[in-house]
Design a protein around this motif. Structure first.
Motif, short mmCIF file in Angstrom:
data_model
loop_
_atom_site.label_atom_id
_atom_site.label_comp_id
_atom_site.label_asym_id
_atom_site.label_seq_id
_atom_site.Cartn_x
_atom_site.Cartn_y
_atom_site.Cartn_z
N ARG A 4 34.40 -3.90 31.06
CA ARG A 4 35.16 -2.65 30.99
C ARG A 4 34.56 -1.67 31.98
N ARG A 8 34.09 2.28 25.41
CA ARG A 8 35.06 2.55 24.35
C ARG A 8 34.40 3.29 23.21
N SER A 33 38.97 5.10 25.56
CA SER A 33 38.05 5.28 26.67
C SER A 33 38.71 6.26 27.63
N ARG A 35 39.90 5.55 30.27
CA ARG A 35 40.97 4.83 30.96
C ARG A 35 42.15 4.48 30.07
N GLY A 36 41.99 4.47 28.73
CA GLY A 36 43.11 4.09 27.90
C GLY A 36 42.77 4.05 26.42
N ALA A 71 50.92 7.16 29.31
CA ALA A 71 50.17 5.91 29.51
C ALA A 71 51.16 4.79 29.71
N VAL A 74 49.61 -2.09 28.67
CA VAL A 74 48.93 -3.17 29.38
C VAL A 74 48.68 -4.37 28.47
N ASP A 84 47.08 2.18 29.16
CA ASP A 84 46.17 2.58 30.23
C ASP A 84 46.66 3.89 30.83
N GLU A 86 45.76 4.85 33.89
CA GLU A 86 45.75 4.68 35.34
C GLU A 86 47.18 4.74 35.89
#
Length: 119
Positions: A4, A8, A33, A35-36, A71, A74, A84, A86
């Motif tokens: 990762r 998390r 996290s 990121r997601g 989001a 994923v 996610d 991103e």
């Protein structure tokens, strides 16, 4: 072994899932996290790479303001969905606030209970 890019944080916080601007499901953040998130939900009408909006609030805050994050999906499983951040525009402060709140309130209650879909 999983690799990762960010650590998390486990926690529980209820949320609403929006698709195309309409609320479609309830869920509960189980880990997060920068990121997601992984969201425990029985909602299955999502596709990989689909963009969703997630609405939540911090229960003990006085302002009672709802916050939203965008989001994309994923991962899907029978236990929920992985999303996610991103590639979508979000307020970094909201993401950081969520991570911080989850760290402090790991045993928080579920404010938007997960409901079963009607078939």
């Amino acid at each position: 072994m999983e690799h990762r890019l960010s650590k998390r944080v486990q926690g529980k916080l209820g949320l609403l899932v929006y698709k195309r601007g309409m609320p479609v499901a309830t869920g509960q953040i189980r880990d997060a996290s920068k990121r997601g998130l992984f969201i425990a939900t029985d909602y299955t009408d999502v596709q990989l790479n689909q963009t969703l909006e997630l609405e939540f609030r911090f229960p003990e805050k006085k302002e009672k303001q709802f916050r939203r994050l965008k989001a994309h999906v994923v991962r899907k499983s029978d236990k929920g969905i992985g999303v996610d951040f991103e590639g979508v525009e979000n307020d970094g402060f909201t993401v950081s606030s969520l991570i911080h709140w989850l760290k402090k309130h790991y045993l928080a209650t579920n404010y938007f209970p997960v409901r079963r879909q009607a078939y």
